[in-house]
Scaffold this active site. Structure first.
Site, PDB file in Angstrom:
ATOM      1  N   ASN A 149       0.881  -1.159   0.000  1.00 12.04           N
ATOM      2  CA  ASN A 149       0.000   0.000   0.000  1.00 12.04           C
ATOM      3  C   ASN A 149       0.928   1.220   0.000  1.00 12.04           C
ATOM      4  O   ASN A 149       1.686   1.415   0.947  1.00 12.04           O
ATOM      5  CB  ASN A 149      -0.865  -0.016   1.259  1.00 12.04           C
ATOM      6  CG  ASN A 149      -1.746   1.204   1.391  1.00 12.04           C
ATOM      7  OD1 ASN A 149      -1.503   2.242   0.795  1.00 12.04           O
ATOM      8  ND2 ASN A 149      -2.771   1.079   2.212  1.00 12.04           N
TER       9      ASN A 149
ATOM     10  N   GLY B 173       0.519   4.176   0.671  1.00 13.31           N
ATOM     11  CA  GLY B 173       0.296   5.102   1.776  1.00 13.31           C
ATOM     12  C   GLY B 173       0.832   4.607   3.105  1.00 13.31           C
ATOM     13  O   GLY B 173       0.727   5.296   4.114  1.00 13.31           O
ATOM     14  N   CYS B 174       1.421   3.419   3.115  1.00 10.02           N
ATOM     15  CA  CYS B 174       1.906   2.794   4.355  1.00 10.02           C
ATOM     16  C   CYS B 174       3.433   2.888   4.423  1.00 10.02           C
ATOM     17  O   CYS B 174       4.131   2.438   3.511  1.00 10.02           O
ATOM     18  CB  CYS B 174       1.455   1.333   4.373  1.00 10.02           C
ATOM     19  SG  CYS B 174       2.215   0.317   5.649  1.00 10.02           S
ATOM     20  N   SER B 175       3.954   3.444   5.506  1.00  8.14           N
ATOM     21  CA  SER B 175       5.405   3.616   5.629  1.00  8.14           C
ATOM     22  C   SER B 175       6.140   2.273   5.668  1.00  8.14           C
ATOM     23  O   SER B 175       7.224   2.140   5.107  1.00  8.14           O
ATOM     24  CB  SER B 175       5.750   4.440   6.876  1.00  8.14           C
ATOM     25  OG  SER B 175       5.314   3.773   8.052  1.00  8.14           O
TER      26      SER B 175
ATOM     27  N   ARG C 152       6.372   1.058   2.111  1.00  5.56           N
ATOM     28  CA  ARG C 152       7.394   1.793   1.341  1.00  5.56           C
ATOM     29  C   ARG C 152       8.793   1.338   1.736  1.00  5.56           C
ATOM     30  O   ARG C 152       9.666   1.183   0.875  1.00  5.56           O
ATOM     31  CB  ARG C 152       7.228   3.298   1.537  1.00  5.56           C
ATOM     32  CG  ARG C 152       5.959   3.842   0.873  1.00  5.56           C
ATOM     33  CD  ARG C 152       5.911   5.362   0.857  1.00  5.56           C
ATOM     34  NE  ARG C 152       6.112   5.977   2.154  1.00  5.56           N
ATOM     35  CZ  ARG C 152       5.152   6.266   3.021  1.00  5.56           C
ATOM     36  NH1 ARG C 152       3.889   5.989   2.733  1.00  5.56           N
ATOM     37  NH2 ARG C 152       5.434   6.850   4.168  1.00  5.56           N
TER      38      ARG C 152
END
Length: 141
Positions: A25, A27-29, A32
């Site tokens: 995702n 948007g998920c640190s 990433r």
């Protein structure tokens, strides 16, 4: 190196051709961070990397079942552990005591419930929480 994001989900033959897949995702640190580790590994070993935003390209029930089998053999992960139980939808759907079949169907219908990130390499998979767990399958053998 940037992984390619494929809008169409892969079929069985394509999975065999692409040895390294990350379900993430953006948007998920943690997603990433795991993506960065996976991209570095792919670049160092000249591997194709399939980067799948699983919310835009949801996994089918069959794909989730196969992924669970890989996670179970690698990390002894239950279907419940594949599920984000902190999501409001988890409570709304009353999934706390649900069977594996109900949970897998919920994951197929509501991809936001899938735990993330998940990295698949050959016939192994790991939920990379923390992201460094990706090394468990990338640097094995």
């Amino acid at each position: 190196m940037h992984g390619s994001i494929h809008p169409a989900f892969h079929d069985k033959q394509r999975i065999q051709n692409i040895m390294l897949i990350i379900y993430y995702n953006p948007g998920c640190s943690k997603s990433r961070a795991a993506l960065e580790l996976t991209q570095q590994f792919a670049a160092q070993h000249q591997l194709a990397l399939d980067v799948v935003d699983y919310q835009k390209t949801p996994l089918s029930l069959a794909q989730l079942t196969e992924l669970h089998q890989l996670l179970q053999s690698e990390q002894a992960v239950s279907v419940l552990e594949m599920t984000r139980d902190n999501e409001e939808l988890f409570s709304t759907l009353a999934l706390k005591d649900a069977s594996d079949t109900v949970l897998l169907n919920a994951l197929a219908a509501h991809p936001q419930l899938l735990q993330r990130p998940i990295v698949r390499f050959h016939q192994r998979a790991v939920i990379a929480r923390p992201p460094e767990l990706v090394n468990q399958i990338l640097h094995a053998d």
